[in-house]
Design an enzyme around this catalytic site. Structure first.
Site, PDB file in Angstrom:
ATOM      1  N   SER A 133       0.859  -1.184   0.000  1.00 56.85           N
ATOM      2  CA  SER A 133       0.000   0.000   0.000  1.00 56.85           C
ATOM      3  C   SER A 133       0.886   1.222   0.000  1.00 56.85           C
ATOM      4  CB  SER A 133      -0.894   0.007   1.246  1.00 56.85           C
ATOM      5  OG  SER A 133      -1.542   1.263   1.403  1.00 56.85           O
ATOM      6  N   TYR A 146      -2.730  -0.775  10.371  1.00 61.41           N
ATOM      7  CA  TYR A 146      -2.668  -1.172   8.959  1.00 61.41           C
ATOM      8  C   TYR A 146      -1.314  -0.812   8.368  1.00 61.41           C
ATOM      9  CZ  TYR A 146      -3.934  -1.180   3.963  1.00 61.41           C
ATOM     10  OH  TYR A 146      -3.978  -1.417   2.611  1.00 61.41           O
TER      11      TYR A 146
END
Length: 278
Positions: A133, A146
């Protein structure tokens, strides 16, 4: 013989789009997911095989891999896509939520990679492609857990790339910025909050406005990511990271090209509003 890609988390979003993309390019596709019986887009066909795989249950991996190889003869590419985003205030995030985030995003990815390595070594080739990401390189507020899982993946696969080069196994990392999928909606459904943490109320309201502005700016599509994954699967170079999105690349350039202080100041201007300072 057609090449074969093995995809985790293919039930929706990037995984599903990648399965469709590779099938149209003539590849064999092993599309794994927790509930293949609920899948209504991907279909079993001559070049598509849907299999049940839960990334949190590594004891099942070898059977799934063997089934895939029995069907298509070999696996050329592993796409580590399974994952989700545990967002929210760190102080409101439970230990159980933290553990599951790492169980899925990091530990499960490590284990499916480990399970496929003997096959890649035996055939003296393979390509491991992992979706991380943008927040695995450039993080923002309210994604601390995350982001930690994605930073860990970045470090793990960067290190692993050196080891596996000795076995003619490539490692590639895909770093999407803002992507138009159902990821944001899924994330909101398990956003960590605590009504007793009222000290954060003004900040949360402000960040909600900031993120709405970021998301309203559009972004890449799941098909854009699938096309990049296809390029990485066929790229014979030693490029490790593939950045997707005009929103992400400038921030990575600032981080790579300047001082840490200048990079942090850019982000603080957005995510530490002066009007909220005590």
């Amino acid at each position: 013989m057609n090449k074969t890609i093995f995809i985790t988390g293919a039930s929706s979003g990037i995984g599903q789009a990648t399965a469709q993309y590779f099938e149209t390019q003539g590849w064999n596709v092993v599309a794994t997911m927790r509930s293949p019986e609920k899948q209504n887009v991907l279909k079993n066909s001559e070049r598509m095989l849907l299999l049940k795989l839960d990334i949190e249950h590594p004891e099942t991996f070898n059977n799934v891999i063997e089934t895939a190889i029995e069907r298509f003869g070999r696996i050329d590419v592993l796409l580590n896509n399974a994952g989700y985003g545990q967002h929210g205030l760190f102080e409101a995030t439970t230990s159980e939520q933290i553990q599951r985030q790492f169980s899925v995003n990091l530990f499960g990815t490590m284990e499916i990679t480990r399970a496929l390595l003997p096959y890649f070594r035996a055939q003296k080739s393979g390509n491991i492609i992992t979706i991380t990401s943008g927040v695995g390189r450039v993080t923002v507020p309210l994604v601390s857990i995350y982001a930690a899982s994605k930073f860990a993946l970045e470090g793990f696969f960067e290190s692993l790339s050196f080891e596996l080069a000795s076995q003619n196994i490539k490692v590639k990392i895909i770093e999407p910025g803002n992507i138009a999928t159902n990821f944001e909606q899924t994330t909101k459904s398990n956003f960590a909050t605590d009504e007793n943490l009222t000290d954060y109320s003004d900040y949360l309201k402000k960040m909600d406005e900031v993120f709405k502005g970021i998301y309203s700016g559009g972004g890449s599509t799941a098909n854009d990511v699938a096309a990049t994954i296809f390029n990485a699967a066929n790229d014979e170079s030693h490029v490790l990271r593939y950045v997707i999105g005009s929103d992400l690349q400038p921030l990575i350039d600032i981080r790579n090209g300047g001082t840490d202080e200048s990079y942090m100041n850019v982000l603080r201007n957005t995510f530490t509003p002066n009007d909220l300072a005590p």
